[in-house]
Design an enzyme around this catalytic site. Sequence first.
Site, PDB file in Angstrom:
ATOM      1  N   ASP A 267       0.811  -1.223   0.000  1.00 35.52           N
ATOM      2  CA  ASP A 267       0.000   0.000   0.000  1.00 35.52           C
ATOM      3  C   ASP A 267       0.838   1.264   0.000  1.00 35.52           C
ATOM      4  O   ASP A 267       0.415   2.290  -0.531  1.00 35.52           O
ATOM      5  CB  ASP A 267      -1.014   0.002   1.147  1.00 35.52           C
ATOM      6  CG  ASP A 267      -0.427  -0.294   2.512  1.00 35.52           C
ATOM      7  OD1 ASP A 267       0.808  -0.410   2.633  1.00 35.52           O
ATOM      8  OD2 ASP A 267      -1.206  -0.404   3.475  1.00 35.52           O
TER       9      ASP A 267
ATOM     10  N   ASP B  67       3.248   1.071  13.089  1.00 31.09           N
ATOM     11  CA  ASP B  67       2.483  -0.181  13.082  1.00 31.09           C
ATOM     12  C   ASP B  67       3.100  -1.330  13.863  1.00 31.09           C
ATOM     13  O   ASP B  67       2.381  -2.088  14.494  1.00 31.09           O
ATOM     14  CB  ASP B  67       2.185  -0.660  11.656  1.00 31.09           C
ATOM     15  CG  ASP B  67       1.337   0.317  10.885  1.00 31.09           C
ATOM     16  OD1 ASP B  67       0.562   1.045  11.517  1.00 31.09           O
ATOM     17  OD2 ASP B  67       1.462   0.367   9.660  1.00 31.09           O
TER      18      ASP B  67
END
Length: 882
Positions: A70, A480
Amino acid sequence: MRRTRILTAVLALAAGLLSGAPGALAADPPSAGIAADTYTWKNARIDGGGFVPGIVFNRSERNLAYARTDIGGAYRWQEASKTWTPLLDSVGWDDWGHTGVVSIASDSVDPNRVYAAVGTYTNSWDPKNGAVMRSSDRGASWRKTDLPFKLGGNMPGRGMGERLAIDPNRNSVLYLGAPSGKGLWRSTDSGVTWSQVTNFPNAGTYAQDPSDTSGYASDNQGIVWVTFDESTGRAGSATKTIYVGVADKDNAVYRSTDAGASWQRLAGQPTGHLAHKGVLDAKNGYLYLAYSDKGGPYDGGKGRLWRYTTGTGTWTDISPVAEADTSYGFSGLTVDRQKPGTVMATAYSAWWPDTQIFRSTDSGATWTKAWDYTSYPNRENRYTMDVSSSPWLTWGANPQPPEQTPKLGWMTEALEIDPFDSDRMMYGTGATIYGTDDLTRWDTGGRFAIRPMVRGLEETAVNDLASPPSGAPLLSALGDIGGFRHTDLTKVPSMMFTQPNFTTTTSLDFAESNPGTVVRVGHLDSGPHIAFSTDNGAHWVAGTDPSGVSGGGTVAAAADGSRFVWSPEGAGVHHTTGFGTSWQASSGIPAGAVVESDRVDAKTFYGFKSGKFYISEDGGATFEESPAGGLPSGDSVRFKALPGGKGDVWLAGGATDGAYGLWHSTDGGVSFTKLSNVGQADTVGFGKAAPGASYQTLYTSAKIGGVRGIFRSTDKGASWTRVNDDAHQWGWTGAAITGDPRVYGRVYVSTNGRGVIYGDSAGGGTPGPGPGPDPTGACTVSYKVTGQWPGGFQADVRLTNSGTAPWKGWTLGWAFPDGQRLTHAWNAEMAQSGSTVTAKNAGWNGSVAAGSSVSFGFTADWSGTNTKPTAFTLGDQACAVS
């Protein structure tokens, strides 16, 4: 993992050589007047770390596969090494959004051709439109067509697809589904030009959150996939039947039966859900569709699987469970091309207790699950999992049943069975690519083995970096997955930072004269936002938050580790002595300031906010505003104090509409001097001084002499050398940079999606044994061409010490028989004179024990014939060829 992967760095932008070949065969020379050095670039290995929403196998060539991420570019699978090669490292600073890949397509007519639709955000965060990249050499080099609209590789709905598709019968024809109401687009000249299919009736209606004023969640997710029925065409003629998926819960699927001249809503289709995927089994005449009530990749509460019979128009609900029993949507969807009646699907949004994978061998009439309950909460798995190659995938967790660690996955929107091998399957998760090579054991009562298949794919977003003078060479703050302590850059660390395990680490620091003391801050849904270590980051203890803290912010450790200053989100700047059990508010400095410490004086700290520099000489209790003027007015600034130099501060940052560059202070920030030879700078860091130099080496991600790049100065900024090249740019590198205090020339570079990149100078910056005496004893060489395209090829060479004595260095030689010419190399220093090639060890791989091997690779040009060399010499001795 549940995140949108929007970094503060991206918001500020809005106001390798690795284990395989690079994403561009050649780099443009630097501009006149700018010195350049040749560097070898690699990743500090983490392996994965981000969402992989798409995996695409070529349908006509075995072992040719691609993965898209992404925010971290695209990759090509290398079967010989079982690794992924990055393909978009050549994307530069100005086009940083083109590291987000919304779709990828591999040409089955001409497997050398591959296309990528790129662009990260459709709202204002990405200032540029999307583009279609096209390659005729499997992604080794690219040409680009800019589009008149944006694409969203990191937008909601990014796991649906594929939005980009090649006509399997006439490969000059491509279709692209656009977001934001821009409709369906077509190219008839192999992706060079594009025009809108004006008669396509539906540009989509679904947005995740129409009320979102940022434009992120409120964007129309648009046209989400295109699928051709190859049985309705013949080679050279356009395929007649095309299916298109649209983000519209009432009108999700359209079809053309006249090669795109007209389109109709598919009659009788189910409503109330979005069709994430549409996969056609042309042999049996079935179109399979995976539906969810949301666009994903991290939301979805209900879903269905449907089968459409193309010959009769019959719709059949083939869902493996009743909708009332689901709490997830379906997305991952694949057909076994060797056995088309075999279908698999994923419950992509099954967060708890785990994702689920379903398998049918009778075209969806019956299903089995990857795991099921025996007696709740106990479960039985049809698989085994081995994450020893990426041990952090357990997250250091110790969950209670029915949860397990490692998890089977989450955000599992990519799922593909190898079209040439029924036993191989890969699937993407929010953190890695998992796969198996014995999938069909599922059908015979055995357990198939799952393991990470992700080496070479690095997808972390880097917020901060530190390289202490002793202990681990690298500490990282990551989005993350928190961050890692790298004791060996070539190996995956055993675990990310834990206790606490921040979802994102925003800042970290160590005590300069006591590097065992380390502090980090970050985001956590519930719990403390700060942690301390006394053993150089190997183990951690959670601190205590001041009142009101909502996020990490920035943190600074005193030079001796005796105190800390923290500027968290949600609260003002605070200071403490000891390890954060009692915080006091600092005065004289605004909330949200960036804070750093002097690296010599334990009571001196610095801050910056909105064009103003702040100084504290009492351990962070009180700050005074510096009289220094002319600094950047915004907050896109990073600064650091020089180790060993009291009051020696370097500041980088700014914006194109104001002050922008690199500043230096020698009086502790009371005054600053702007360097006239640096046009723009966004990071600054320090490393070991050059041989004979007394001042530490400076590193910056900057624009100097009109060229954007990574630069090094060994003379206090008087002159600069560009150390990267146009093939190694990695998009946006503005979050952090640091040199290594122990290795001259080594630099660690942050990226927004390509992990931690580190470079060593070919001129002598690499540690480890250099060339020693010529090796003695037997040697064996394996030479394999791992990829070939018109005019170019890639090869891997494995050199084995088949003697009894270790080598301390090596030089391998051979002659190309057909005029082949080297263009790039990795893991060895290679040169060519005429037909003669020499490959010498890099500094870090010169030692080769008896019975061990070392590998390197290269790309080269060829024409006519590409015959393999048959004779290799190690020094003066001939090697056996395997």
